[in-house]
Design an enzyme around this catalytic site. Structure first.
Site, PDB file in Angstrom:
ATOM      1  N   HIS A  14      56.340 114.826  46.008  1.00 24.97           N
ATOM      2  CA  HIS A  14      56.113 114.782  44.458  1.00 24.97           C
ATOM      3  C   HIS A  14      56.521 113.649  43.752  1.00 24.97           C
ATOM      4  O   HIS A  14      55.861 112.995  43.039  1.00 24.97           O
ATOM      5  CB  HIS A  14      56.679 115.993  43.765  1.00 24.97           C
ATOM      6  CG  HIS A  14      56.877 116.172  42.247  1.00 24.97           C
ATOM      7  ND1 HIS A  14      57.519 115.210  41.643  1.00 24.97           N
ATOM      8  CD2 HIS A  14      56.285 116.972  41.520  1.00 24.97           C
ATOM      9  CE1 HIS A  14      57.506 115.450  40.253  1.00 24.97           C
ATOM     10  NE2 HIS A  14      56.751 116.403  40.217  1.00 24.97           N
ATOM     11  N   ASN A  15      57.807 113.370  44.132  1.00 24.83           N
ATOM     12  CA  ASN A  15      58.482 112.022  43.587  1.00 24.83           C
ATOM     13  C   ASN A  15      57.743 110.938  43.844  1.00 24.83           C
ATOM     14  O   ASN A  15      57.524 109.905  43.201  1.00 24.83           O
ATOM     15  CB  ASN A  15      59.748 112.008  43.906  1.00 24.83           C
ATOM     16  CG  ASN A  15      60.515 112.960  42.780  1.00 24.83           C
ATOM     17  OD1 ASN A  15      60.164 113.890  42.369  1.00 24.83           O
ATOM     18  ND2 ASN A  15      61.738 112.446  42.342  1.00 24.83           N
ATOM     19  N   SER A  19      61.580 120.560  39.574  1.00 26.74           N
ATOM     20  CA  SER A  19      60.988 119.092  38.872  1.00 26.74           C
ATOM     21  C   SER A  19      60.837 119.599  37.419  1.00 26.74           C
ATOM     22  O   SER A  19      60.372 120.781  37.194  1.00 26.74           O
ATOM     23  CB  SER A  19      59.828 118.734  39.451  1.00 26.74           C
ATOM     24  OG  SER A  19      59.183 117.626  38.697  1.00 26.74           O
ATOM     25  N   GLU A  71      54.878 110.848  41.860  1.00 27.57           N
ATOM     26  CA  GLU A  71      55.325 110.568  40.460  1.00 27.57           C
ATOM     27  C   GLU A  71      55.317 108.994  40.376  1.00 27.57           C
ATOM     28  O   GLU A  71      55.010 108.481  39.208  1.00 27.57           O
ATOM     29  CB  GLU A  71      56.654 111.217  40.384  1.00 27.57           C
ATOM     30  CG  GLU A  71      57.518 110.982  39.104  1.00 27.57           C
ATOM     31  CD  GLU A  71      58.733 111.234  39.079  1.00 27.57           C
ATOM     32  OE1 GLU A  71      58.844 112.705  39.156  1.00 27.57           O
ATOM     33  OE2 GLU A  71      59.910 110.737  38.692  1.00 27.57           O
ATOM     34  N   LYS A 123      59.056 118.247  47.269  1.00 29.24           N
ATOM     35  CA  LYS A 123      59.674 117.521  46.100  1.00 29.24           C
ATOM     36  C   LYS A 123      59.794 116.246  46.241  1.00 29.24           C
ATOM     37  O   LYS A 123      59.342 115.354  45.331  1.00 29.24           O
ATOM     38  CB  LYS A 123      61.311 118.113  45.660  1.00 29.24           C
ATOM     39  CG  LYS A 123      61.729 117.348  44.555  1.00 29.24           C
ATOM     40  CD  LYS A 123      61.195 117.807  43.337  1.00 29.24           C
ATOM     41  CE  LYS A 123      61.461 117.074  42.055  1.00 29.24           C
ATOM     42  NZ  LYS A 123      62.322 116.064  42.073  1.00 29.24           N
TER      43      LYS A 123
END
Ligand code: 6PG
Length: 466
Positions: A185-186, A128, A189, A182
């Site tokens: 995380h997105n 990232s 985000e 990940k």
């Protein structure tokens, strides 16, 4: 023939930046791209770093340029391209050669690829930080066999972002664990971005602030508890003027958000895991809805635009910042809760405090608050983050502001789906006696599904009558 320490396939924006980062950190790297001209241009433009870079024209030449046992990073578009590339590469490799998929893969694909690889070394790593991060220090979330990770950890840690000197590159667990982290995380985000977009809407339409004032507000917030990369760039976006028209850039951008899909995977997996992540889901729904521009325009013509303008001083930017703090804590609480559930479900032992740590620098959601989250999760990884003493205290001081902002927005027709979802999550999570007893009654009524009694006894049935 050179003896590169590592190889990289795929010189798109992210791959090229990552290759330069690797070379910049003193590692010799061989690169290959499907289009020959791209490789040639990349090497020609690498400047002084070209001494550490071997550009190759064929896959065979590429493989021969790397010292065995080889480590090869794939930075190609997620999906079939990754499978095709692995299939083309494997016959050229030895049994100890390691393939590392560093793209935005769906973790279920990474699980499958790890199984297909069997004894052959394979890692899936989430990277990232966008182009800038890939070039100067991304956050790296590793997944796969630990011994394979250890073989390349020195390179990945060297190229990663550093938080107070600590590398943001960590092994998360087996198989697709890195790509799973990940994806969450997105999801976060998306939620962070949506909540900021809602604060922008309240300032623009509710408070009537111009873009200069909005930019200044974000710049101010970036000095306090909301300090984060996304707040920082939101201020910069708001401050930018369109050179073509002289208008604020935000005024010339169509209000329909794109998405490549990784945030969406988080919501899909959350449903599989029965993990409540309403803020993240609301953010994904908001992106989907934003793209229905024609329908929204027709809706405004049919029902008329909501007033949106808030009565003078009823919401201040200070109250709004507190609402955003509460929304952010609630969103991260949901994200970490989902990670904990996945850890149990997949038997991965995902390191929650280390996940907060690896997100402190390099990645898109990097923020100061993540350092405190790491402390709270280290203290007790099994507790919902919103109950951790430090965050419970902040929430106690800010949930009133969140309620006020959401209520005033609702009264005046400002859509705040992510902030509202956070508030509903908060209220549900502090209600010991909820309303699902009614759902259990209904289920038993129409399907004899049974319920538990509060005075003891499971699989009970009601005397429902006619
Ligand atoms: C990152 C980002 C990145 C993501 C883009 C676009 O961590 O660097 O998450 O991986 O792909 O931000 O994502 P969307 O197109 O889905 O918004």
């Amino acid at each position: 023939m050179s003896n590169a320490e590592i190889g990289l396939i795929g010189l798109g924006t992210m791959g090229a930046a990552l290759a330069l980062n690797i070379a910049d950190n003193g590692f010799d790297i061989a690169v290959w791209n499907r289009t020959e001209a791209t490789t040639q241009r990349f090497v020609a433009e690498a400047g002084a770093l070209c001494e550490r870079i071997t550009g190759t024209q064929t896959l065979e030449e590429f493989v021969a340029s790397i010292a065995p046992p080889r480590a090869i990073i794939l930075m190609v578009p997620a999906g079939k391209v990754v499978d095709d590339q692995i299939a083309a590469l494997r016959p050229l490799l030895g049994p100890d050669d390691l393939i590392i998929d560093a793209g935005n893969a769906n973790f279920r694909d990474t699980n499958r690829r790890a199984q297909e690889a069997g004894e052959l070394p394979f890692l899936g790593i989430g990277v990232s930080g966008g182009e800038e991060g890939a070039r100067f220090g991304p956050s790296i979330m590793g997944g796969g066999n630990r011994t394979h990770w250890d073989r390349v950890a020195h390179i990945l840690k060297a190229i990663s972002a550093k938080y107070k000197g600590e590398p943001c590159a960590t092994w998360m667990g087996q198989e697709g664990a890195g790509h799973f982290v990940k994806a969450v995380h997105n999801g976060i985000e998306y939620a962070d971005m949506q909540m900021i977009a809602e604060s922008y809407g309240i300032m623009r339409d509710g408070l009537g602030l111009d873009h200069g004032a909005i930019a200044e507000t974000y710049a101010e917030w970036d000095k306090g508890p909301l300090r984060s990369y996304l707040i920082e760039i939101s201020g910069k976006v708001a401050a930018t003027t369109d050179p073509q028209t002289g208008q604020p850039m935000l005024d010339v951008i169509v209000d329909a958000a794109g998405q490549k899909g990784t945030g969406r995977w988080t919501a899909i997996e959350a449903q599989h895991l029965a993990a409540p992540i309403p803020t993240i889901e609301a953010a994904i729904v908001a992106r989907n809805l934003s793209s229905q521009r024609d329908a929204r325009t027709a809706g405004e013509a049919l029902f008329g635009a909501a007033p949106r303008r808030l009565p003078h001083d009823i919401v201040t930017v200070s109250t709004l910042s507190k609402a955003l703090i509460a929304g952010k804590i609630l969103c991260y609480a949901q994200g970490f809760d989902m990670i904990a559930k996945a850890s149990d479900e997949f038997g991965w032992a995902l390191p929650l405090p280390a996940i907060a740590e690896v997100w402190r620098a390099g990645c898109i959601i990097r923020s100061d608050m993540l350092d405190d989250m790491a402390d709270a999760l280290r203290d007790d990884p099994n507790r919902n983050l919103m109950m951790a003493p430090n965050f419970a205290k902040i929430l106690s001081n800010t949930h009133g502001a969140l309620r006020h902002v959401v209520a005033q927005s609702a009264m005046h027709g400002l859509a705040t789906p992510a902030l509202s979802s956070g508030l509903a999550y908060f209220d549900a999570m502090r209600t010991a006696r909820g309303t699902a007893n009614m759902i259990q009654g209904q289920r038993d009524f129409f399907g004899a599904h049974g319920f538990a009694r509060i005075d003891g006894g499971t699989d009970q049935h009601g005397p429902w009558g006619a």
